[in-house]
Design a protein around this motif. Structure first.
Motif, short mmCIF file in Angstrom:
data_model
loop_
_atom_site.label_atom_id
_atom_site.label_comp_id
_atom_site.label_asym_id
_atom_site.label_seq_id
_atom_site.Cartn_x
_atom_site.Cartn_y
_atom_site.Cartn_z
N ALA A 52 14.94 -40.75 7.63
CA ALA A 52 14.43 -39.54 6.99
C ALA A 52 15.34 -39.10 5.85
O ALA A 52 14.87 -38.71 4.77
CB ALA A 52 14.27 -38.43 8.02
N LEU A 53 16.65 -39.16 6.05
CA LEU A 53 17.58 -38.78 4.99
C LEU A 53 17.50 -39.73 3.80
O LEU A 53 17.58 -39.30 2.63
CB LEU A 53 19.00 -38.71 5.54
CG LEU A 53 19.30 -37.55 6.49
CD1 LEU A 53 20.70 -37.69 7.08
CD2 LEU A 53 19.15 -36.22 5.79
N ILE A 54 17.33 -41.01 4.05
CA ILE A 54 17.19 -41.98 2.96
C ILE A 54 15.93 -41.70 2.16
O ILE A 54 15.95 -41.69 0.92
CB ILE A 54 17.20 -43.42 3.51
CG1 ILE A 54 18.59 -43.77 4.05
CG2 ILE A 54 16.76 -44.43 2.45
CD1 ILE A 54 18.65 -45.06 4.83
N VAL A 55 14.83 -41.45 2.85
CA VAL A 55 13.56 -41.15 2.17
C VAL A 55 13.67 -39.87 1.35
O VAL A 55 13.22 -39.81 0.20
CB VAL A 55 12.40 -41.07 3.19
CG1 VAL A 55 11.15 -40.51 2.56
CG2 VAL A 55 12.14 -42.43 3.79
N ILE A 56 14.30 -38.86 1.88
CA ILE A 56 14.47 -37.60 1.14
C ILE A 56 15.35 -37.82 -0.08
O ILE A 56 15.07 -37.32 -1.18
CB ILE A 56 15.05 -36.50 2.07
CG1 ILE A 56 14.01 -36.09 3.10
CG2 ILE A 56 15.50 -35.28 1.26
CD1 ILE A 56 14.54 -35.18 4.19
N GLY A 57 16.44 -38.58 0.08
CA GLY A 57 17.32 -38.87 -1.05
C GLY A 57 16.62 -39.64 -2.15
O GLY A 57 16.79 -39.33 -3.35
N VAL A 58 15.83 -40.65 -1.78
CA VAL A 58 15.06 -41.41 -2.78
C VAL A 58 14.05 -40.51 -3.46
O VAL A 58 13.86 -40.56 -4.69
CB VAL A 58 14.38 -42.63 -2.12
CG1 VAL A 58 13.37 -43.28 -3.06
CG2 VAL A 58 15.42 -43.64 -1.68
N GLY A 59 13.41 -39.64 -2.70
CA GLY A 59 12.45 -38.70 -3.29
C GLY A 59 13.09 -37.76 -4.28
O GLY A 59 12.52 -37.46 -5.34
N VAL A 60 14.29 -37.31 -3.99
CA VAL A 60 15.00 -36.42 -4.91
C VAL A 60 15.37 -37.17 -6.18
O VAL A 60 15.29 -36.63 -7.30
CB VAL A 60 16.25 -35.83 -4.22
CG1 VAL A 60 17.18 -35.16 -5.21
CG2 VAL A 60 15.85 -34.85 -3.14
N MET A 61 15.76 -38.43 -6.05
CA MET A 61 16.16 -39.21 -7.23
C MET A 61 14.97 -39.57 -8.12
O MET A 61 15.08 -39.59 -9.34
CB MET A 61 16.88 -40.48 -6.80
CG MET A 61 18.25 -40.22 -6.22
SD MET A 61 19.07 -41.68 -5.56
CE MET A 61 18.92 -42.85 -6.86
#
Length: 167
Positions: free
Chosen positions: A151-160
């Protein structure tokens, strides 16, 4: 108080135990091993309460503190023994003195200074119950760290990737 008033609930509890919790042969050792709090600790706590309410004419208020503590510890130990949940119910041991002190506060002159240790111990107990219960539920239903990491990886990619507003 006649025999039927206390033998009946004991027979019902034994029947429930035999119906739901029986995994091995019923022996004296298994009965003592599974019901030692009900046999020894809870009756002692009730004895202190009985002495306060019946024998001393409500003058021996110091009996309420060990009575409340023993009764609470007995309940915690009995539930933890039957359901093998010691790792979740240990905060009940912190709540036990809070219960005893609260009974002392409630049935005596209500000294407001007793509320300080009652609230500290009760708050700690509730906090630890909540933390350990939430942790157990989280690990059981969300599968713990891998789901959080994904979930944190997906959120980080979404922010980028998300388009930025230009000012």
């Amino acid at each position: 108080m006649n025999k039927k008033s206390w033998i009946g609930p004991l027979v019902i509890l034994l029947g429930v135990y035999l119906l739901f919790f029986r995994k091995e042969a019923l022996t004296a050792g298994t009965l003592f091993g599974n019901f030692w709090p009900t046999i020894f600790v809870i009756p002692l706590g009730l004895f202190f309460h009985w002495m306060y309410f019946s024998m001393t004419g409500r003058r021996g208020s110091g009996l309420l503190i060990p009575g409340g503590m023993l009764f609470t510890v007995g309940l915690v130990c009995q539930i933890a023994t039957l359901f093998d949940s010691w790792e979740y119910l240990w905060p009940g041991f912190i709540a036990a003195p809070a219960v005893g002190l609260f009974e002392f506060y409630w049935f005596t002159d209500r000294n407001k200074w007793l509320l300080i240790p009652i609230n500290i111990l009760g708050g700690l107990s509730v906090l630890f119950f909540a933390v350990f219960s939430f942790g157990a539920l989280y690990n059981r239903f969300i599968f713990g760290q891998p789901v959080l990491a994904i979930a944190l990886i997906v959120i980080g990619v979404g922010v980028m990737i998300a388009p930025r507003k230009r000012s």
